[in-house]
Write a protein that holds these residues in place. Sequence first.
Motif, PDB file in Angstrom:
ATOM      1  N   TRP A   1      15.951  28.760  57.704  1.00 50.83           N
ATOM      2  CA  TRP A   1      16.250  27.821  56.626  1.00 50.83           C
ATOM      3  C   TRP A   1      15.389  26.584  56.761  1.00 50.83           C
TER       4      TRP A   1
ATOM      5  N   ALA B   1      15.327  29.691  52.217  1.00 47.38           N
ATOM      6  CA  ALA B   1      14.837  30.643  53.213  1.00 47.38           C
ATOM      7  C   ALA B   1      14.300  31.871  52.499  1.00 47.38           C
TER       8      ALA B   1
ATOM      9  N   ARG C   1      12.551  25.268  61.440  1.00 53.30           N
ATOM     10  CA  ARG C   1      13.899  25.823  61.402  1.00 53.30           C
ATOM     11  C   ARG C   1      14.891  24.687  61.593  1.00 53.30           C
TER      12      ARG C   1
ATOM     13  N   PRO D   1      26.552  25.053  55.330  1.00 52.57           N
ATOM     14  CA  PRO D   1      25.663  26.163  55.658  1.00 52.57           C
ATOM     15  C   PRO D   1      26.325  27.537  55.675  1.00 52.57           C
TER      16      PRO D   1
ATOM     17  N   HIS E   1      23.538  31.808  58.251  1.00 60.37           N
ATOM     18  CA  HIS E   1      24.503  32.243  57.238  1.00 60.37           C
ATOM     19  C   HIS E   1      24.880  33.674  57.574  1.00 60.37           C
TER      20      HIS E   1
ATOM     21  N   SER F   1      22.899  22.264  52.309  1.00 60.52           N
ATOM     22  CA  SER F   1      22.768  21.963  53.735  1.00 60.52           C
ATOM     23  C   SER F   1      24.042  21.383  54.334  1.00 60.52           C
TER      24      SER F   1
ATOM     25  N   GLU G   1      18.642  23.834  51.201  1.00 56.72           N
ATOM     26  CA  GLU G   1      17.768  24.517  52.133  1.00 56.72           C
ATOM     27  C   GLU G   1      17.360  25.838  51.496  1.00 56.72           C
TER      28      GLU G   1
ATOM     29  N   ARG H   1      20.794  27.347  49.778  1.00 53.57           N
ATOM     30  CA  ARG H   1      22.155  26.950  50.150  1.00 53.57           C
ATOM     31  C   ARG H   1      22.252  25.432  50.249  1.00 53.57           C
TER      32      ARG H   1
ATOM     33  N   LYS I   1      14.832  22.728  55.224  1.00 53.56           N
ATOM     34  CA  LYS I   1      15.418  21.650  54.447  1.00 53.56           C
ATOM     35  C   LYS I   1      14.331  20.951  53.640  1.00 53.56           C
TER      36      LYS I   1
END
Length: 72
Positions: A16, A37, A2, A52, A8, A49, A35, A47, A18
């Motif tokens: 998320w 998820a 994580r 965010p 978000h 990074s 990233e 999204r 990376k």
Amino acid sequence: MRTAQPPHPNFPDAEWQKSSYSSGSDASDKHVCVEVAAVGDAGHAIRDSTDPQGAVLRLDPGALKNLIARLK
């Protein structure tokens, strides 16, 4: 793994991850990175990074596989 990024607003419970190709460790780092998820039955969310809380691209599992294949 994580990230230390804030959740978000549309996906508060998402974990998320990376890209392993990213050398940056937080949002203040200027490296460009995405990233990803898992978001339940909806597939995956992607999204930026460095932003965010910004826009999120939602893809069903098939669309994510197609995107990755096209990017390679």
